[in-house]
Design an enzyme around this catalytic site. Structure first.
Site, short mmCIF file in Angstrom:
data_model
loop_
_atom_site.label_atom_id
_atom_site.label_comp_id
_atom_site.label_asym_id
_atom_site.label_seq_id
_atom_site.Cartn_x
_atom_site.Cartn_y
_atom_site.Cartn_z
N ARG A 245 0.36 -0.82 0.37
CA ARG A 245 -0.11 0.07 -0.23
C ARG A 245 0.90 1.48 0.08
O ARG A 245 0.25 2.49 -0.49
CB ARG A 245 -0.97 -0.02 1.19
N LYS B 187 2.55 -18.81 7.70
CA LYS B 187 1.87 -18.72 8.35
C LYS B 187 1.18 -17.74 9.14
O LYS B 187 2.22 -16.40 9.46
CB LYS B 187 2.55 -20.22 9.53
N HIS C 116 8.05 -23.21 8.48
CA HIS C 116 9.64 -22.59 8.38
C HIS C 116 10.67 -23.75 9.06
O HIS C 116 12.19 -23.69 8.93
CB HIS C 116 10.44 -21.59 8.99
N LYS D 288 14.47 -26.13 8.37
CA LYS D 288 15.20 -26.60 8.95
C LYS D 288 16.43 -27.36 8.87
O LYS D 288 15.43 -28.38 8.88
CB LYS D 288 15.32 -26.44 11.35
N HIS E 229 4.40 -26.36 14.00
CA HIS E 229 6.39 -26.79 13.90
C HIS E 229 6.28 -28.13 14.80
O HIS E 229 6.49 -28.75 14.51
CB HIS E 229 7.08 -25.64 14.64
#
Ligand code: BG6
Length: 488
Positions: free
Chosen positions: A34, A134, A164, A168, A226
């Site tokens: 924006r 997420k 994420h 890892k 996770h």
């Protein structure tokens, strides 16, 4: 090294740190949000996230542009489409687009829909991928709705839902540990494993994210995604091949086998806690309710410990314990596999010596590595058995830098590899498992939320989840250390 096809990344809500090493020669980045900015202003803004080589590379910088957009306006997406056409024609890039949504979650529905409305989603002339951060939904029903909306315009293979943790290195190493070695997999089942424990502890609190966190809580923020993804990788059957759908199929089977926790069992199987003020290392530390943007009477949980079972052939009867929390004594994520004790106590006739259990600890972070604990004879007369450590640290592979999770995930998306992204049905299955717990917490005020002083391992009630002499491990920063007070 594999290099992705030429492409353009459109970052909505742009403020990114997209780094160059693995990029093809022909690529471009278009920031869109924006705020009204020129290309030059946007380039300036993002240089602070870039390594010096990137900043000083004028050809690299020229490939970065910016487009102001009102997310709700169809016309603005038309302008975006024309802008993308211009960029790709001038740089001679095919219409391979990645739309990365780095925006608040309430825009995850609207942006993909408007992109489709402007016909930027069809794959006739190149790949079109949507990357979504997420949280994917805030409940089972909102996650389902989001999936339905996305699937109206996109195929599942075009949707990349980020978790994420899957990016890892050490989480991926779980599969290698299990399936590249002959010694672990034969023992990896109910016949030899007593319990599985997963801890993801953070020493930080909500760090200025109180507004988001107070509507989320540890169950939605960490367990739904996770921790359950790690459960999936620990518990799954060997996939047929190392390929996105084969692996995600096996994870899905684990989620389908999670035994639902009945409402009457929730207070005994799921412990929730919230940190209270205390003194950590001599410094007064605020409690959760004193954090900015947190309701003064908030019941949001900053800690969850739970016990559950996976009802399938491999895991029948093996308890899984998982816990996560903020303001715990240290930042650590690890998976503990406790093997069953030797069937006959030859050296310790009462069987009371607790020091002999065999533990395999897979350390996700920090001090990434593997630790195996087993019994050895103490030197000297008699047969006194002591528990010893055998450990491997990733840092010993000195030449290999662990890529950051996001770097790895973005590169995979560029390559069209969704293995380390969550599939729509697995996300829904994970929500399906935790939703009854969230509902019970909302609807039944008699289910307690326990306070725990910031800097401790959560409410003592979480110890009661364990039976038969089992105990949580209290991991320290260093893989081989444990104990209640490891980081004074
Ligand atoms: C995020 C959560 O997904 O994961 C945060 O929203 C949490 O609350 C973070 O701090 C933990 O990630 P990591 O990689 O630091 O373990």
């Amino acid at each position: 090294m594999n290099i992705p096809d030429p492409h353009i990344i459109v970052i909505f809500g742009a403020s990114g740190d997209y780094i160059n090493n693995h990029l093809p020669k022909d690529f471009a980045i278009l920031g869109a949000s924006r705020t009204s900015l020129s290309d030059l202003e946007f380039r300036e803004r993002i240089t602070e996230f870039m390594p010096p080589e990137g900043k000083s590379d004028s050809q690299f910088m020229e490939r970065i542009s910016y487009q102001t957009i009102d997310y709700d306006k169809n016309d603005d997406y038309e302008v975006l489409r024309i802008r993308l056409d211009d960029i790709r024609k001038s740089l001679n890039i095919p219409a391979n687009y990645i739309f990365y949504l780095s925006t608040p979650p309430n825009l995850y529905g609207i942006i993909p829909e408007k992109i489709a409305h402007a016909k930027m989603h069809t794959e006739r002339d190149g790949f079109k991928r949507i990357v979504i951060e997420k949280p994917f939904g805030n409940s089972l029903s909102s996650a389902k709705e989001l999936n339905i909306n996305l699937l109206k315009h996109y195929e599942e293979h075009q949707i990349y839902r980020i978790d994420h943790y899957l990016g890892k290195e050490t989480v991926q190493n779980l599969m290698v540990t299990r399936f590249a070695n002959g010694i672990f997999e034969p023992l990896w089942n109910r016949n030899f494993i007593q319990r599985v424990e997963i801890t993801s502890a953070e020493s930080l609190g909500v760090e200025g994210r109180g507004g988001y966190y107070d509507h989320s809580g540890a169950m939605r923020d960490m367990i739904q995604n996770h921790l359950l993804q790690m459960v999936g990788l620990v518990a799954m059957e060997p996939p047929v091949v190392i390929e996105a759908d084969a692996i995600r199929h096996e994870v899905m089977k684990v989620f389908q086998s999670l035994r639902p926790i009945r409402p009457e069992d929730i207070p005994n199987q799921v412990i929730r806690g919230q940190y209270t003020s205390s003194t950590i290392k001599g410094k007064p530390t605020a409690g959760y309710r004193e954090e900015p943007e947190v309701a003064s009477m908030s019941y949001t949980e900053t800690f969850v410990a739970m016990k559950f079972f996976i009802d399938n052939w491999r895991w029948a009867g093996v308890p899984f314990f998982i816990r996560t929390g903020k303001k715990l004594p240290t930042r650590v994520t690890e998976i503990v596999i406790e093997f069953k004790p030797a069937p006959h106590h030859l050296f310790d006739q009462n069987g009371l010596n607790e020091n002999t259990s065999n533990l395999l600890i897979i350390r996700i972070q920090p001090d990434e590595g593997l630790l195996l604990k087993f019994g050895m004879k103490e030197p000297g007369a008699g047969f006194k058995v002591n528990q010893v450590n055998m450990d491997f640290h990733y840092s010993d592979l000195a030449d290999i830098a662990l890529p950051a999770a996001y770097e790895r995930l973005l590169l995979d998306c560029l390559m069209g590899d969704a293995t380390l992204y969550s599939r729509g049905d697995t996300v829904e299955a994970a929500w399906g498992f935790i939703q009854p717990i969230l509902d019970a917490w909302t609807n039944d005020p008699s289910i307690p939320i326990y306070g725990y002083p910031a800097g401790t391992w959560g409410p003592l009630e979480s110890d009661k989840l364990m039976e038969n002499g089992m105990k949580w491990r209290f991991p320290c920063k260093n893989l081989s250390d444990d104990g209640l007070y490891c980081e004074l």
